[in-house]
Design a protein around this motif. Sequence first.
Motif, PDB file in Angstrom:
ATOM      1  N   LEU A 451       0.818  -1.199   0.000  1.00 60.71           N
ATOM      2  CA  LEU A 451       0.000   0.000   0.000  1.00 60.71           C
ATOM      3  C   LEU A 451       0.858   1.258   0.000  1.00 60.71           C
ATOM      4  CD1 LEU A 451      -2.736  -0.961   2.623  1.00 60.71           C
ATOM      5  CD2 LEU A 451      -2.979  -0.893   0.137  1.00 60.71           C
ATOM      6  N   PRO A 452       0.529   2.236  -0.815  1.00 57.92           N
ATOM      7  CA  PRO A 452       1.254   3.511  -0.762  1.00 57.92           C
ATOM      8  C   PRO A 452       0.985   4.189   0.587  1.00 57.92           C
ATOM      9  CG  PRO A 452      -0.661   3.676  -2.212  1.00 57.92           C
ATOM     10  CD  PRO A 452      -0.520   2.231  -1.858  1.00 57.92           C
ATOM     11  N   GLY A 453       2.018   4.624   1.226  1.00 59.65           N
ATOM     12  CA  GLY A 453       1.860   5.218   2.549  1.00 59.65           C
ATOM     13  C   GLY A 453       2.279   4.295   3.660  1.00 59.65           C
ATOM     14  N   GLY A 454       2.486   2.996   3.347  1.00 63.11           N
ATOM     15  CA  GLY A 454       2.969   2.059   4.352  1.00 63.11           C
ATOM     16  C   GLY A 454       2.028   1.944   5.543  1.00 63.11           C
ATOM     17  N   TRP A 455       2.597   2.035   6.741  1.00 60.36           N
ATOM     18  CA  TRP A 455       1.804   1.898   7.961  1.00 60.36           C
ATOM     19  C   TRP A 455       0.793   3.030   8.113  1.00 60.36           C
ATOM     20  CZ3 TRP A 455       1.741  -2.510  10.528  1.00 60.36           C
ATOM     21  CH2 TRP A 455       2.841  -3.358  10.428  1.00 60.36           C
ATOM     22  N   ASP A 456       1.016   4.131   7.438  1.00 63.90           N
ATOM     23  CA  ASP A 456       0.110   5.273   7.522  1.00 63.90           C
ATOM     24  C   ASP A 456      -0.882   5.318   6.364  1.00 63.90           C
ATOM     25  OD1 ASP A 456       1.178   6.430   9.927  1.00 63.90           O
ATOM     26  OD2 ASP A 456       2.943   6.998   8.749  1.00 63.90           O
ATOM     27  N   ALA A 457      -0.975   4.218   5.615  1.00 58.38           N
ATOM     28  CA  ALA A 457      -1.983   4.142   4.553  1.00 58.38           C
ATOM     29  C   ALA A 457      -3.370   4.024   5.172  1.00 58.38           C
ATOM     30  CB  ALA A 457      -1.709   2.942   3.653  1.00 58.38           C
ATOM     31  N   ARG A 458      -4.336   4.734   4.632  1.00 59.20           N
ATOM     32  CA  ARG A 458      -5.698   4.682   5.155  1.00 59.20           C
ATOM     33  C   ARG A 458      -6.407   3.437   4.609  1.00 59.20           C
ATOM     34  NH1 ARG A 458      -6.731   9.463   7.736  1.00 59.20           N
ATOM     35  NH2 ARG A 458      -8.918   8.856   8.038  1.00 59.20           N
TER      36      ARG A 458
END
Length: 577
Positions: A451-458
């Motif tokens: 996911l783009p954003g990694g752990w901070d992906a919504r």
Amino acid sequence: MIRRLLHYCSPRARRLVIAELACVVIAAVLQGIAFLLLVPLLRSLFTGEVEAASGWLLVVLASAVGYVIASWFASQIGMKAATSVLDSLLERLGESVVSLPVSWYSTDRTGLITGLATQGAMFVSTMPYAILRQILAGFIAPGTVLIGMYAFDWRLALSMTVMVPIIALGYRWLSRGIGRGDRAHSIAVAESSNRVVEFARAQPALRTAGEGSIADRLVSQALDRQHQEYRGLLITGGSAIALFAGLVQLSLTVLLVVGAFLAIGGTVDIATLIALLVLGVRFNEPLVTAGDLGGGVAVARTTIDRLDEFARTARLPEPAEPAEPAGFAVEFRDVTFGYGADPVLRDLSFTAPSGGMTAIVGPSGSGKTTITKLVARFYDPEQGTVLIGGVPVPDLGTAVVEAAVAPVFQDVYLFDDTIVNNVWIGNPDLSRDEVIAAATRARVDEIVARLPGGWDARVGEGGSNLSGGERQRVSIARALLKNAPIVLLDEATSALDIGNEIAIGDAIDQIRADRTLIVVAHRLQTIMTADRIVMLDGDGGIRESGTHAELLASGGAYSRYWRERVDAAGWQLSSTD
């Protein structure tokens, strides 16, 4: 109404509302006095007593200044009171939402709670100043005028007094009629809101059904009913307000007739009559305004009624002093339970030992998920006892059970937030690194990597950006993070792809260590490695229980169930040229 509103107010909000209403009452009385003083003022002007008229004019101005000051304080306090009342209502609503048993939410209450928390709470919080202020002024100022009229001419005052009970009955009828209509309308609004939310959530399934599905019809019917109830509310409310206005105008007609009769008879001077007729007109205007706003109080009362229903909803019993469990073994003793209908479980008894994994298997509808919900104390049994650590769950209390149990159900809900925050709610006291470590053990890091954003992906609303298996991995990570001694896992991996199934299997192995694990099992590997297997019979009882080896050796129902699952797992589709 005021007393019921104050019941839901915090001490500060209660003080502000009382202060606001006190200022409103003072302002209304001063307004009534100012109008009363017009009688001697006009009489002095008609008789040419300029000095007396000047004195009365000063007194009228003083009353008007007092009215302005009291009104200013009422408005300033009213704005603060509205904010404080809104905070109190939302806090009480929040307390009710978290204290209500989960069984209350077995039917969708989204529309009801949303309506209360938004439009309902906002309307009630502004009602004391926006509506009640004008209603009080509409009755207190004319009441002050009416009482004062007896000092000038008791006959005209009596003619107005005769109409008071008739006007009061008309106002009562108005409020009740609008209240009934608003209650029916609010129910229709809640139902239509539920249907619209349901329609939005079920879009993936509905789009495969095409147009004209049952969901389309249910939404349409709910909206039609809402429109019908709203039309009925407008008709009822309009008729009631018109009738009330007619009664108020009738009182003015009575005053004019009696005044004309007295003037013709020469028993009242023209100056006094004109002044009193002016007062009569002023008596009517606020009453008509109060009638127009009376429906607003009825609407606010509907919201208060809803809050009262919340307060009356039966809660699960809680102990005065919560007991402490002696370990974390889970035991069912002669448990019978149903969802308001025929029992799903009947006289069910078994023990899930502490530190081991107990697999619950059986046909669909046999009560497997119900067992996990009883352990989590979403419900209490109708008969029998559920025990944790040898202590009945009601003696432990909901707070102790919630701290000891980490449930992972089939229907995983994720908040529209980042992946890491969705895991973090399992234990908000831990650091971000500890959260990521727990999530990695549940193999959530594999989801993060794509996911783009990694752990901070919504994750989207309800976790819509993730697959079912990925959502369940996040839920298992929450359970790992909570580090509760009892974990309930409604595995439901039968429809998952092989990658998610293997990942969830690894996550289960992570959970097993030093915990009491109760699994509604579907995976053959999970069933085979369980320390104990409880097979339900479909009639609410237990058909067989024991280890995998023991049950296979007995050659009973479990043995047949196992062979069927193995054969099904080994099926392959053949192709022909």
